[in-house]
Write a protein that holds these residues in place. Structure first.
Motif, PDB file in Angstrom:
ATOM      1  N   ALA A 123      25.332  18.085  53.217  1.00  0.00           N
ATOM      2  CA  ALA A 123      26.100  19.038  52.418  1.00  0.00           C
ATOM      3  C   ALA A 123      26.450  18.448  51.069  1.00  0.00           C
ATOM      4  CB  ALA A 123      27.374  19.440  53.164  1.00  0.00           C
ATOM      5  N   VAL A 124      26.716  19.351  50.125  1.00  0.00           N
ATOM      6  CA  VAL A 124      27.216  18.969  48.804  1.00  0.00           C
ATOM      7  C   VAL A 124      28.262  19.990  48.383  1.00  0.00           C
ATOM      8  CG1 VAL A 124      25.096  17.822  48.033  1.00  0.00           C
ATOM      9  CG2 VAL A 124      25.438  20.255  47.525  1.00  0.00           C
ATOM     10  N   ILE A 125      29.123  19.563  47.487  1.00  0.00           N
ATOM     11  CA  ILE A 125      30.023  20.491  46.811  1.00  0.00           C
ATOM     12  C   ILE A 125      29.312  20.860  45.518  1.00  0.00           C
ATOM     13  CG2 ILE A 125      32.271  20.786  45.707  1.00  0.00           C
ATOM     14  CD1 ILE A 125      33.359  18.736  47.784  1.00  0.00           C
ATOM     15  N   GLY A 126      29.153  22.147  45.282  1.00  0.00           N
ATOM     16  CA  GLY A 126      28.363  22.631  44.153  1.00  0.00           C
ATOM     17  C   GLY A 126      29.077  22.585  42.820  1.00  0.00           C
ATOM     18  N   LYS A 153      32.975  29.074  39.766  1.00  0.00           N
ATOM     19  CA  LYS A 153      32.080  27.989  40.177  1.00  0.00           C
ATOM     20  C   LYS A 153      31.330  28.353  41.444  1.00  0.00           C
ATOM     21  CE  LYS A 153      33.111  25.091  36.905  1.00  0.00           C
ATOM     22  NZ  LYS A 153      32.159  24.824  35.836  1.00  0.00           N
ATOM     23  N   SER A 154      31.996  29.056  42.335  1.00  0.00           N
ATOM     24  CA  SER A 154      31.361  29.503  43.566  1.00  0.00           C
ATOM     25  C   SER A 154      30.293  30.557  43.264  1.00  0.00           C
ATOM     26  CB  SER A 154      32.425  30.041  44.524  1.00  0.00           C
ATOM     27  OG  SER A 154      31.914  30.202  45.815  1.00  0.00           O
ATOM     28  N   GLU A 197      24.289  21.537  39.613  1.00  0.00           N
ATOM     29  CA  GLU A 197      23.123  20.669  39.779  1.00  0.00           C
ATOM     30  C   GLU A 197      23.199  19.829  41.052  1.00  0.00           C
ATOM     31  OE1 GLU A 197      23.409  22.096  35.774  1.00  0.00           O
ATOM     32  OE2 GLU A 197      24.876  20.894  36.868  1.00  0.00           O
ATOM     33  N   ASN A 198      24.389  19.665  41.602  1.00  0.00           N
ATOM     34  CA  ASN A 198      24.519  18.953  42.881  1.00  0.00           C
ATOM     35  C   ASN A 198      23.687  19.632  43.963  1.00  0.00           C
ATOM     36  OD1 ASN A 198      26.235  16.996  41.917  1.00  0.00           O
ATOM     37  ND2 ASN A 198      28.089  17.892  42.789  1.00  0.00           N
ATOM     38  N   ILE A 199      23.497  20.932  43.843  1.00  0.00           N
ATOM     39  CA  ILE A 199      22.757  21.700  44.844  1.00  0.00           C
ATOM     40  C   ILE A 199      21.312  21.202  44.936  1.00  0.00           C
ATOM     41  CG2 ILE A 199      21.968  24.011  45.513  1.00  0.00           C
ATOM     42  CD1 ILE A 199      24.528  25.091  44.067  1.00  0.00           C
ATOM     43  N   ASP A 200      20.774  20.682  43.845  1.00  0.00           N
ATOM     44  CA  ASP A 200      19.406  20.169  43.838  1.00  0.00           C
ATOM     45  C   ASP A 200      19.193  19.088  44.900  1.00  0.00           C
ATOM     46  OD1 ASP A 200      18.534  21.831  41.785  1.00  0.00           O
ATOM     47  OD2 ASP A 200      19.008  20.367  40.210  1.00  0.00           O
ATOM     48  N   LYS A 201      20.238  18.375  45.274  1.00  0.00           N
ATOM     49  CA  LYS A 201      20.131  17.318  46.279  1.00  0.00           C
ATOM     50  C   LYS A 201      19.687  17.874  47.635  1.00  0.00           C
ATOM     51  CE  LYS A 201      23.746  14.647  44.017  1.00  0.00           C
ATOM     52  NZ  LYS A 201      25.151  14.245  44.077  1.00  0.00           N
ATOM     53  N   LEU A 202      19.893  19.193  47.846  1.00  0.00           N
ATOM     54  CA  LEU A 202      19.530  19.814  49.122  1.00  0.00           C
ATOM     55  C   LEU A 202      18.277  20.675  49.038  1.00  0.00           C
ATOM     56  CD1 LEU A 202      23.040  20.949  50.415  1.00  0.00           C
ATOM     57  CD2 LEU A 202      21.808  18.851  50.927  1.00  0.00           C
ATOM     58  N   LEU A 203      17.831  20.954  47.839  1.00  0.00           N
ATOM     59  CA  LEU A 203      16.678  21.863  47.673  1.00  0.00           C
ATOM     60  C   LEU A 203      15.353  21.120  47.756  1.00  0.00           C
ATOM     61  CD1 LEU A 203      17.967  24.222  44.848  1.00  0.00           C
ATOM     62  CD2 LEU A 203      17.913  24.646  47.304  1.00  0.00           C
ATOM     63  N   MET A 216      17.887  26.602  57.361  1.00  0.00           N
ATOM     64  CA  MET A 216      18.528  27.627  56.538  1.00  0.00           C
ATOM     65  C   MET A 216      19.699  27.007  55.782  1.00  0.00           C
ATOM     66  SD  MET A 216      19.155  30.863  55.541  1.00  0.00           S
ATOM     67  CE  MET A 216      18.603  32.184  56.562  1.00  0.00           C
ATOM     68  N   ILE A 217      19.822  27.375  54.551  1.00  0.00           N
ATOM     69  CA  ILE A 217      20.926  26.917  53.702  1.00  0.00           C
ATOM     70  C   ILE A 217      22.116  27.852  53.907  1.00  0.00           C
ATOM     71  CG2 ILE A 217      21.686  26.617  51.309  1.00  0.00           C
ATOM     72  CD1 ILE A 217      18.760  25.945  50.617  1.00  0.00           C
ATOM     73  N   LYS A 218      23.292  27.264  53.917  1.00  0.00           N
ATOM     74  CA  LYS A 218      24.530  28.035  54.047  1.00  0.00           C
ATOM     75  C   LYS A 218      25.435  27.653  52.892  1.00  0.00           C
ATOM     76  CE  LYS A 218      26.191  28.503  58.221  1.00  0.00           C
ATOM     77  NZ  LYS A 218      26.883  28.312  59.520  1.00  0.00           N
ATOM     78  N   ILE A 219      26.042  28.648  52.249  1.00  0.00           N
ATOM     79  CA  ILE A 219      26.991  28.370  51.174  1.00  0.00           C
ATOM     80  C   ILE A 219      28.347  28.963  51.543  1.00  0.00           C
ATOM     81  CG2 ILE A 219      26.187  30.369  49.834  1.00  0.00           C
ATOM     82  CD1 ILE A 219      27.016  28.765  47.272  1.00  0.00           C
ATOM     83  N   TYR A 220      29.369  28.120  51.522  1.00  0.00           N
ATOM     84  CA  TYR A 220      30.746  28.570  51.733  1.00  0.00           C
ATOM     85  C   TYR A 220      31.254  29.008  50.368  1.00  0.00           C
ATOM     86  CZ  TYR A 220      30.707  26.987  56.508  1.00  0.00           C
ATOM     87  OH  TYR A 220      30.419  26.860  57.841  1.00  0.00           O
TER      88      TYR A 220
END
Length: 113
Positions: free
Chosen positions: A100-103, A12-13, A107-113, A1-5
């Motif tokens: 984890a990545v900082i979004g 940006k969030s 596009e940084n999020i793609d590293k986890l998808l 499961m993905i979690k976003i803080y």
């Protein structure tokens, strides 16, 4: 499961949440200003990101400038400062399977998808 803080007041969030929604991925939103990570959780996040605690700090926040800037701080001191003042935590942070990545950029999020 993905979690976003996530901080809903941060554009940006919000973009990070929208990016995840558009991807179709299932994810959990953690509003970290309300549900502040513990020191242990924050150390895990830093480890997942592969950075130092100081690299996770938003250094333009007035709290940082007034209380911490220019002081000699250990990694534990910095983690403690972020737990006491969660506005200092960079956002959004996306976590999946111990990575984890900082979004920023989103596009940084793609590293986890």
């Amino acid at each position: 499961m993905i979690k976003i803080y996530h901080n809903p007041r941060c554009s940006k969030s919000r973009q990070g949440v929208e990016y995840l929604e558009k991807s179709g991925a299932k994810f959990e939103v953690v509003r970290y200003l309300d549900d502040v990570p513990t020191e242990s959780e924050l150390k895990d996040i830093v480890s997942y990101l592969g950075i130092s605690p100081e690299e996770l700090v938003r250094k333009n926040e007035s709290i940082w400038k007034e209380k911490y800037k220019g002081k000699i701080l250990s990694d534990d001191d910095i983690v403690s400062a972020m737990v006491k003042n969660p506005k200092l935590i960079e956002r959004p942070i996306i976590i999946k399977n111990g990575r984890a990545v900082i979004g920023r950029p989103t596009e940084n999020i793609d590293k986890l998808l």
